[in-house]
Scaffold this active site. Structure first.
Site, PDB file in Angstrom:
ATOM      1  N   TYR A 104     -50.345 -15.807 -42.290  1.00 30.94           N
ATOM      2  CA  TYR A 104     -49.687 -14.572 -42.927  1.00 30.94           C
ATOM      3  C   TYR A 104     -48.108 -14.799 -42.581  1.00 30.94           C
ATOM      4  O   TYR A 104     -47.570 -15.994 -42.889  1.00 30.94           O
ATOM      5  CB  TYR A 104     -50.227 -13.517 -42.154  1.00 30.94           C
ATOM      6  N   ARG A 168     -42.975  -5.264 -54.199  1.00 34.00           N
ATOM      7  CA  ARG A 168     -41.994  -5.467 -53.114  1.00 34.00           C
ATOM      8  C   ARG A 168     -42.537  -6.292 -52.011  1.00 34.00           C
ATOM      9  O   ARG A 168     -43.079  -5.632 -50.824  1.00 34.00           O
ATOM     10  CB  ARG A 168     -41.526  -4.034 -52.598  1.00 34.00           C
ATOM     11  N   LYS A 186     -53.751 -10.557 -45.454  1.00 34.09           N
ATOM     12  CA  LYS A 186     -53.926  -9.230 -44.573  1.00 34.09           C
ATOM     13  C   LYS A 186     -55.533  -9.251 -44.178  1.00 34.09           C
ATOM     14  O   LYS A 186     -55.998  -8.926 -43.064  1.00 34.09           O
ATOM     15  CB  LYS A 186     -53.843  -7.947 -45.480  1.00 34.09           C
ATOM     16  N   GLU A 257     -50.372  -1.843 -50.278  1.00 32.65           N
ATOM     17  CA  GLU A 257     -49.659  -2.945 -49.565  1.00 32.65           C
ATOM     18  C   GLU A 257     -48.665  -3.347 -50.512  1.00 32.65           C
ATOM     19  O   GLU A 257     -48.903  -3.769 -51.730  1.00 32.65           O
ATOM     20  CB  GLU A 257     -50.623  -4.099 -49.007  1.00 32.65           C
ATOM     21  N   ASP A 258     -47.232  -3.445 -49.870  1.00 32.49           N
ATOM     22  CA  ASP A 258     -45.998  -4.072 -50.454  1.00 32.49           C
ATOM     23  C   ASP A 258     -45.976  -3.407 -52.105  1.00 32.49           C
ATOM     24  O   ASP A 258     -45.866  -4.110 -52.880  1.00 32.49           O
ATOM     25  CB  ASP A 258     -46.302  -5.208 -50.550  1.00 32.49           C
ATOM     26  N   ASP A 280     -50.001   0.472 -45.243  1.00 34.20           N
ATOM     27  CA  ASP A 280     -49.395  -0.256 -43.854  1.00 34.20           C
ATOM     28  C   ASP A 280     -48.135  -0.145 -43.919  1.00 34.20           C
ATOM     29  O   ASP A 280     -47.507  -0.300 -42.468  1.00 34.20           O
ATOM     30  CB  ASP A 280     -50.157  -1.770 -43.923  1.00 34.20           C
ATOM     31  N   ASP A 281     -47.289  -0.428 -44.978  1.00 29.08           N
ATOM     32  CA  ASP A 281     -45.876  -0.407 -44.971  1.00 29.08           C
ATOM     33  C   ASP A 281     -45.320   0.787 -44.411  1.00 29.08           C
ATOM     34  O   ASP A 281     -44.286   0.714 -43.555  1.00 29.08           O
ATOM     35  CB  ASP A 281     -45.187  -0.486 -46.256  1.00 29.08           C
ATOM     36  N   ASN A 427     -39.061  -8.950 -42.428  1.00 32.53           N
ATOM     37  CA  ASN A 427     -39.879 -10.238 -42.758  1.00 32.53           C
ATOM     38  C   ASN A 427     -39.540 -10.993 -43.965  1.00 32.53           C
ATOM     39  O   ASN A 427     -39.187 -10.101 -45.139  1.00 32.53           O
ATOM     40  CB  ASN A 427     -41.310 -10.063 -43.007  1.00 32.53           C
ATOM     41  N   ASN A 473     -46.005  -6.917 -34.862  1.00 27.31           N
ATOM     42  CA  ASN A 473     -46.879  -7.235 -35.768  1.00 27.31           C
ATOM     43  C   ASN A 473     -47.866  -6.040 -36.322  1.00 27.31           C
ATOM     44  O   ASN A 473     -48.484  -5.830 -35.351  1.00 27.31           O
ATOM     45  CB  ASN A 473     -47.399  -8.629 -35.579  1.00 27.31           C
TER      46      ASN A 473
END
Length: 600
Positions: A104, A168, A186, A257-258, A280-281, A427, A473
């Site tokens: 990751y 993203r 993930k 995610e993202d 999660d973001d 990150n 994290n």
């Protein structure tokens, strides 16, 4: 009343790998016994030596250490995962601190940038590592899912999925289909940290195009070559995919995610009360940073109500974090919401976000827009620091070295009584606002620190005292949330469940970790802490009346946590629930005998 008996033998979760006329058992490679080789007609087709798992691990670890770059290590580990699942996860769990940054962040960022170039070398041709759903094929989602079902061993059924459109990725921007590396990574952490069954995890990338000319012009790019759709087409296409997923796999836990910021908020708002989903973001980042913030408040030296928090970066992650911190201050410290909200300032590319700045603010920024600035407009971070006088500074800007020496020294000067709280959370490492070494050096070693990416330990020259950096994290929270969701099967993931997760995580610190000023538990204890956090999640889901699995409802009600009558989620759990959660965590086989007795 005692709950009904439930099979919690973790080896049972591997049943989908049992052999069938058309499927081979789980690969053990050179550990496959002679009699099994004979039964599978492999005699003479493999070297004659029969090894134990320890020898296999030694060889694999030797190969890993011999790779010249982290990307080469990533490729090697991907191939290993797709050819010998047990060996891969034994390696990961044995060397988690070393391997997690490879599978990751930060290495996964480079892997995503290069994904189209390395894809053929990540797995054998027959391996299926997830779903690729092109925009022009969303009407065929049932066929795509049927193809996936036919490709996996009998008995497998996806229970957890991570889904992205690659718009993203980390702090790297729009990577299109190349973003598939994020769901894959993930889900590896779901398995390693919280013991989800890897055979029931499904990575998905929505290949909806890309606005990145680099990939549109790359002859080796493997995604569709078109610009991203307008919002109405995006949401209509996404709905078809999600309806198809939940139709095929009712109750599946979906992690968004993202996605780009507007779509991240839009999807969560649209779906959070309709299906079992989580972003999660927004929620995960907020939860893990809240846990670190709770720990930092205890060590800072001033009351929570006196904190002045400056956020640098105002995307979905930053606003999500700040809203959870506001909720914490309201619930835990009884600070009225308006007063709690007024403890937060945001700086974006145009300076401090104010209601009278003169630009049109994105919807998610409006809540924190200042109206008490009396016409003052701070146009950069230095001006903002002088205006706000922050006690805490949280970076989600993706601007490398935004917290430079001058900034860090000034924040330290402002906080002569309290210890400054510095959280550079962007990150990967190439986007981090500062390093742990810089934060220590420029605050006279007083900093309370948590980063989004891993940094090495720092030894104070004058004392030879070694300090461990906190890493905010998300792997501390999303794996146990997924495990708890799988077990309790709540109808939805509520804010109070996320709050309970943060409280539970902050409570997992050992006495030694607290004494050394650490804000998170050591990564080596991740399975232990994940079980505790998942147990708290299950308790909270039952307390809210949303858990649908009667076994866990009965177990929690028969074994209430110490403060189960409290209206405020406090992250507590009973030992009985913790024991059962631990039993339900998948683990790789640790002996040839275990594999043979379970699979053959």
């Amino acid at each position: 009343m005692a709950p009904a008996v439930k099979n919690t033998d973790s080896t049972a979760t591997n049943a989908c790998l049992a052999p069938s006329p058309s499927k081979k058992p789980l690969s053990m490679g050179t550990a496959l016994p002679y009699e099994t080789r004979t039964a599978m007609h492999l005699k003479g087709l493999v070297p004659s030596g029969v090894e134990d798992f320890a020898a296999q691990e030694a060889r694999a670890y030797e190969q890993l250490r011999n790779k010249g770059t982290d990307l080469e290590k990533y490729i090697f580990l991907s191939w290993l995962r797709n050819t010998n699942l047990n060996l891969f996860y034994r390696m990961v769990l044995k060397h988690l601190k070393e391997i997690a940054p490879i599978i990751y962040t930060p290495t996964v960022g480079q892997a995503c940038q290069e994904f189209s170039h390395i894809y053929p070398f990540l797995a054998p041709p027959a391996a299926v590592d997830g779903l690729y759903v092109p925009l022009n094929e969303v009407d065929s989602i049932d066929e795509i899912i049927a193809n996936y079902k036919a490709s996996i061993p009998e008995g497998c059924r996806p229970e957890t999925t991570v889904i992205t459109d690659g718009s993203r990725i980390l702090g790297l921007g729009d990577l299109g289909m190349n973003g598939m590396g994020i769901p894959v990574g993930k889900l590896q952490l779901y398995v390693a940290a919280a013991g989800l069954d890897p055979n029931n995890c499904l990575p998905i990338v929505l290949d909806f195009g890309t606005d990145n000319p680099k990939y549109l012009e790359d002859p080796l790019y493997l995604g569709i070559r078109q610009k991203r759709p307008a919002d109405d087409e995006f949401y209509a296409a996404t709905e078809k995919v999600l309806n198809g997923l939940t139709r095929a796999f009712p109750g599946i836990f979906i992690q968004f995610e993202d996605f780009n910021t507007p779509h991240a908020f839009g999807l969560l708002d649209q779906w959070r009360d309709r299906i079992l989903c989580f972003n999660d973001d927004i929620q995960g980042t907020g939860s893990v940073i809240l846990a670190g913030f709770i720990s930092a408040i205890k060590l800072a030296g001033i009351p929570a109500a006196d904190q002045r928090v400056l956020f640098v970066g105002a995307g979905s992650a930053g606003v999500g974090v700040a809203k959870q911190l506001v909720d914490y201050l309201v619930l835990e410290h009884k600070i009225p919401e308006e007063k709690a909200k007024a403890m937060f300032w945001f700086v974006d590319s145009r300076g401090i976000i104010t209601a009278d700045r003169g630009d049109t603010l994105a919807d998610h920024k409006v809540y924190f827009a200042r109206s008490d600035n009396n016409g003052v407009q701070c146009k950069n971070l230095e001006e903002a620091i002088e205006f706000v006088k922050p006690t805490a500074m949280i970076g989600l800007s993706t601007i490398y070295k935004a917290f430079n020496e001058k900034i860090l020294r000034r924040v330290n000067e402002i906080n002569t009584v309290a210890r400054p709280i510095i959280f550079p959370l962007s990150n990967p490492k190439t986007k981090a606002e500062c390093t742990f070494e810089e934060a220590m050096q420029f605050t006279d070693n007083r900093v309370l620190f948590a980063s989004g990416t891993a940094f090495p330990e720092y030894t104070i020259p004058s004392t030879n005292d070694t300090r461990v950096p906190g890493q905010g994290n998300n792997m501390y929270v999303f794996p146990p949330i997924g495990l708890g969701a799988k077990l309790a099967k709540p109808t939805s993931i509520t804010d109070s469940m996320i709050f309970a997760v943060s409280k539970a995580l902050s409570n997992t610190l050992s006495a030694d970790e607290i004494a050394r000023g650490e804000l998170y538990p050591r990564i080596e204890r991740i399975r232990e802490t994940s079980a505790q956090v998942a147990a708290a999640f299950v308790h909270q889901a039952v307390r809210e009346g949303l858990a649908q699995d009667q076994y866990w409802v009965d177990l929690v009600n028969a074994n209430p946590a110490s403060s189960a009558t409290s209206e405020i989620p406090d992250g507590t759990y009973s030992q009985a629930v913790l024991d059962e959660v631990t039993k339900n965590m998948w683990a790789p086989a640790d002996s040839v005998h275990q594999v043979i007795s379970t699979k053959l």
